[in-house]
Scaffold this motif. Structure first.
Motif, PDB file in Angstrom:
ATOM      1  N   THR A 253      -5.704  11.046  -6.572  1.00 41.71           N
ATOM      2  CA  THR A 253      -5.581  10.418  -7.887  1.00 41.71           C
ATOM      3  C   THR A 253      -6.725  10.899  -8.761  1.00 41.71           C
ATOM      4  N   ASP A 255      -8.663  10.043 -12.823  1.00 37.62           N
ATOM      5  CA  ASP A 255      -8.726   9.154 -13.989  1.00 37.62           C
ATOM      6  C   ASP A 255      -9.511   9.866 -15.090  1.00 37.62           C
ATOM      7  N   GLN A 284      -3.542  12.643 -11.873  1.00 42.31           N
ATOM      8  CA  GLN A 284      -3.725  11.841 -13.079  1.00 42.31           C
ATOM      9  C   GLN A 284      -2.520  10.916 -13.299  1.00 42.31           C
ATOM     10  N   THR A 287      -2.426   7.572 -11.577  1.00 41.16           N
ATOM     11  CA  THR A 287      -3.209   6.547 -12.256  1.00 41.16           C
ATOM     12  C   THR A 287      -2.484   6.052 -13.515  1.00 41.16           C
ATOM     13  N   GLU A 288      -1.824   6.958 -14.214  1.00 40.04           N
ATOM     14  CA  GLU A 288      -1.049   6.532 -15.388  1.00 40.04           C
ATOM     15  C   GLU A 288       0.090   5.600 -14.976  1.00 40.04           C
ATOM     16  N   ALA A 290       0.090   3.691 -12.390  1.00 38.93           N
ATOM     17  CA  ALA A 290      -0.496   2.395 -12.027  1.00 38.93           C
ATOM     18  C   ALA A 290      -0.765   1.569 -13.282  1.00 38.93           C
ATOM     19  N   LEU A 336      -7.883   8.279  -3.229  1.00 37.31           N
ATOM     20  CA  LEU A 336      -7.483   7.119  -4.027  1.00 37.31           C
ATOM     21  C   LEU A 336      -8.623   6.528  -4.842  1.00 37.31           C
ATOM     22  N   LEU A 339      -8.264   6.086  -8.825  1.00 39.46           N
ATOM     23  CA  LEU A 339      -7.307   5.044  -9.203  1.00 39.46           C
ATOM     24  C   LEU A 339      -7.870   3.662  -8.885  1.00 39.46           C
ATOM     25  N   ARG A 342     -10.499   2.203 -11.075  1.00 42.05           N
ATOM     26  CA  ARG A 342     -10.007   1.621 -12.337  1.00 42.05           C
ATOM     27  C   ARG A 342      -9.197   0.354 -12.103  1.00 42.05           C
TER      28      ARG A 342
END
Lengths: 466, 466, 466
Positions: A253, A255, A284, A287-288, A290, A336, A339, A342
């Protein structure tokens, strides 16, 4: 040699007498619970059209890469099985399976098929060279009858809900047909955006164009692309979806600051995308996704670690999903981290982690799920969706993650007829494991009973918000 | 304390009563099958000369790095065991083993040795400080008798065929002697070209010169070097070889264009070879060997993943094979891709994969062997050639690769007297595993009986083309 | 629902009848042996002051990251448990534990706690929502009595010796108090120099200043820094220490020439230290510590492979040791090579290796310990200090390393009251494993009896030089 086919009522329960007796008791309480199938690959067209299935080979052999991969490994030609539209005679293909059925001894495919043969089609003798035609005819004849229409089987199988998996550029017309049909069966979709997220996916840029067409968003800008995802997720949710699914090569992941993400997106739209950029973009996008899940409540599934289409020649000739996807070592802790840095402490976010690398069960996954509020562990997956695989999963995750950071069973299959068999295997193995814990006085019998129901039904329902 | 030595007839069978009874039945059907030993390291000179063995220490202790590594780990000096030609008194060395025999509790060495003591030499009491001299004398005396000549033991052990392992620069004179002798025992060689393939092997360039001398090929040109291999492989095949064997640090393969291969070969002939070039050359040569196997039919074995001679000081002092080879993490999926991209779908090629990294059993090896027609899985190897190791092998490979993508047992030993014991352990463990499958109703009893014979005899014979 | 709390006498013993009977016999011989606790994290201040413990929550919940990590993973807020000095009502925190006690089913925490509840506090009913207050009051009341003072519990627990763990900049005043007090309990320290060795440790440079202050050495020169270590090690040894402990992110070692080591030390004293230099410095210092151990006889423990403080937000808010340390893949063979090349053959050096990466048990650690005289294997650690984890440890190490290259049990805990429970779990699991070996006729019953005592008591005493 023709031998009887009988499914033993104690199959898959521990051999030790008292442990088996206890496992049997536990199993009796969950054997008939409805099926929650929150992740899988059945074809919604079956339930939309409710058309009859074709012959034994078309239904049971050709779509099942567990079967033809094993036959192929022992020298059978895929063309002789009708794979890739070769036009092989289906009866002849079936005979090849029958002649080679011994290859599946000790595999879950054998157990699933025997269940289908005995329970769905009422076969009384085992599949073998001698019984190949009997099987082919019996099954093919049965498939031509009303009792074997998809919706009827769905009801017979006592399925509460089943999720299929679709691409964002799927119009979900079959799901719409099902919903409009008045049929009470609950068939929902799941959002699997790999074709528009993975720059290395076949047809990635065409897929983006289709995504743009469906959403009226400019999918060549970062903001338009994200908006298109949001729109399709909302549409999927409206069509019943409660989850997304992500089949990346790794669990990585990222960010990135928004301007870097935007620049990266520009690069992955170019004619040539570097492997590094492709990997970073997938990272990326997890994370988006999520972030969007936190907004729209879709549960996120991550299925990493398969080297897809490892056999290049076969891929070139016959395409995807031909049994040549091979697991690779997979790392989660560092992957991970961005992700989780954040969103890891979000209690309203739910991310279900899967693995094909069992060495991560006790080392990485159970400790992560035993700490982060947003993480849960998916069940033993794919090659590990098997009696021994499930036992390893429980033995290696329970002591650190407990049972309640797991999510029940997924059949994850396109082999519709085997779905009850697969859930049955999971229930038997879990009851056996619980019985062992009771026998070793690690839990009480009444706790095992609660857990048996939780693992068979409750946890899946809750984790997938069904 | 002197205690009785008795080999229990049910040793290594599962503890559970009914499972044990079934395992015992299965084992009874395979206990006396002849031994197929398709890969190992016995010395062909034994069978050529048929000379008497020396004393207990020379035969059983000094050549067995399983034994002296453990003693060394607990503070025994290797020189006191006569390792490295120290001239230690053999009786004194034997006493050290006897005094420390408790160190081997729970290890396979202990089981193999006890079998040799009881079955080969008829010992009735256990090895201990008190019985050290009794053992030494009894064994040494027996070794001086006709009944303990190598060929007599070979026949007593009911060995159908045994393969030794030789370098391409070996003249195979002992094998020739055996073949000319009129003795009916089948002792064959196997082609192990590491000394002329691995640029980091001791004496690599000298070995090439010897290869050139033996073949009259110019081993300083790429084409001459390959021709020399072809010629030696043909000679080995003529001397009975049905297989090759490759002991590389990794499983990496490469498939370079011929001009790049040629240039690489030039570089590895230089005084200084970079580790990268050495690795790439080994990788390229695995693919070249596969190409030759497709032509000459030799089955290819890959034994990767050992960090050889990890203890530098000991290596400098005493040389190779002193118990300081340590397994390392090994990757197969990406490593084998180049070779498989070229030859993976060849049904006439047979490559047997081994590993010292058990985390690859279920994750990489079983999925690879369960797909590619050219791949099979070798048995649990080296440190894992043990009851627990064999069980893990079956539990982690069977569900994905089945039984028929495995190749039976290898004893892989230079400890001649322990060969029957090692095969016996494998047969017992396999019968126990099969009995468990029957008890859990995953296979039928008649299938287990077929499989017991297959795993004990048939599969090895077929896989190694014997 | 209120249910009885009873610890079954056969808990954790194998389910199979005859195996259990044998395990029970073995266990009976070791159940009451004194406790050797050679590595752990209890607070020496307890034994120095001998003050009463506070309430149930302060003693049993707040310091136990096994407990609050699981609660946190399921949505409980750490502040509601009083973590980080939140000032939460301890009774209310206790109720949260009680309401969520089902989360611990199948975990070792549940077994340890139940033992503490039943054996230390005499509870007769299980912890649950209904019994939360009963528990809180009973435990808190008991803690106010003389029988629950730290020294009294120490004696009641039959502890021969316990080691705590302190930083080199600790003055060991509590240990001094204990030694001066005349109390016969043996509480010793262990030298854990991470705070002055790891350049990435919080306050590293301040710690060096404190080290300089305590030793009058110039800790800004390489020689002064090493001399300071030597001085503190001698002081620790004088205060009873027999071991050092090293908790590095990896097992990497280095053996740099002295001028390079000196230059590296200068770099790590700078404002900004690169991750590469930090790692290399830790690596070099493991070898330096080994050199000092060879001089002063302190046994060296290496505990690598934890990604500390993975949850950054939580770390920023609440600090270290909040259940967010996650194991990562760990490599030993290459990593330890430099240290072993220098000291591996020293028979007077003792290095105990631990791991959080079980895939290294059979692959790397057992082969290393089964060869190098200086290496031993520490027991199953942290997440693996559990019934299944311990079984995997024995199954995967014994066949290659034997029992005598292992060192008995470590409780490694700050949860003082659970120490007897933890040793009891280890003894039961080991006796079960030994019973299985006897049942499979892999060892004799009298050997199992010897080994049971060795694993429970003798080996720890010997390995840690206690």
């Amino acid at each position: 040699m023709t031998t009887a086919l009988e499914l033993h009522p104690d199959r898959l329960l521990p051999a030790d007498g008292p442990t088996r007796a206890l496992a049997r008791q536990l199993y009796a309480t969950v054997a008939d619970l409805p099926i929650i199938s929150p992740h899988g690959h059945t074809d919604p067209a079956w339930f939309a059209s409710n058309d009859l299935f074709q012959d034994a080979t078309a239904l049971l052999l050709r779509p099942d890469h567990y079967l033809f991969r094993m036959l192929y490994s022992q020298g059978v030609q895929l063309e002789d099985l009708g794979i890739g539209g070769s036009g092989a005679d289906p009866r002849r293909s079936w005979r090849i399976l029958a002649q080679n059925y011994h290859l599946f001894r000790g595999t879950p495919s054998r157990m699933w098929l025997d269940w289908v043969f005995a329970e769905v089609f009422g076969m009384k003798v085992r599949l073998s060279d001698e019984t190949a035609d009997l099987y082919y005819d019996t099954i093919t004849d049965a498939l031509a009858t009303e009792a074997f229409r998809p919706r009827t089987l769905f009801e017979r199988f006592n399925i509460d809900v089943i999720a299929t998996t679709e691409s964002p550029v799927d119009t979900l017309e079959h799901h719409n047909t099902i919903r409009q049909s008045g049929w009470s069966g609950r068939v929902i979709t799941a959002y699997r955006p790999d074709p528009v997220i993975d720059p290395e996916f076949e047809g990635f840029r065409d897929n983006l164009d289709r995504l743009a067409g469906l959403t009226d968003e400019d999918c060549h800008t970062w903001s338009g692309y994200l908006a298109a995802h949001r729109q399709r997720r909302a549409f999927f949710a409206q069509m019943g979806a409660t989850s997304t699914d992500h089949g990346h090569p790794t669990a990585r992941t990222a960010d990135l600051p928004v301007d870097e993400a935007r620049a990266l997106f520009s690069r992955v739209l170019a004619d040539e995308v570097s492997p590094q950029d492709a990997e970073l973009f997938r990272a990326q996008m997890l994370t988006e996704m999520a972030a969007m899940s936190l907004d729209d409540g879709l549960v996120m599934q991550i299925h990493p670690g398969s080297y897809r289409n490892h056999n290049r020649e076969l891929f070139a000739r016959l395409g995807r999903d031909k049994g040549a996807d091979i697991p690779v070592r997979t790392e989660y802790v560092t992957a991970l981290q961005p992700l989780l840095a954040r969103f890891g402490n979000e209690r309203d976010l739910s991310i279900i982690l899967f693995t094909l690398d069992e060495s991560t069960y006790a080392r990485e996954l159970a400790p992560l799920a035993g700490h982060y509020p947003c993480l849960k562990l998916g069940p033993a997956w794919w090659f590990h969706d098997s009696p021994e695989g499930m036992r390893r999963f429980r033995r290696m995750t329970t002591e650190t993650a407990g049972f309640y950071n797991t999510v029940g069973f997924n059949d994850d299959t396109r082999a519709f007829l085997s779905i009850p068999a697969r859930h049955d295997v999971a229930r038997r193995i879990d009851c056996g494991f619980l019985a062992e814990l009771v026998m070793e006085h690690r839990i009480e019998d009444w706790e095992a009973a609660e857990l048996a129901t939780a693992l068979s039904y409750d946890l899946a329902k809750k984790a997938y918000r069904l």
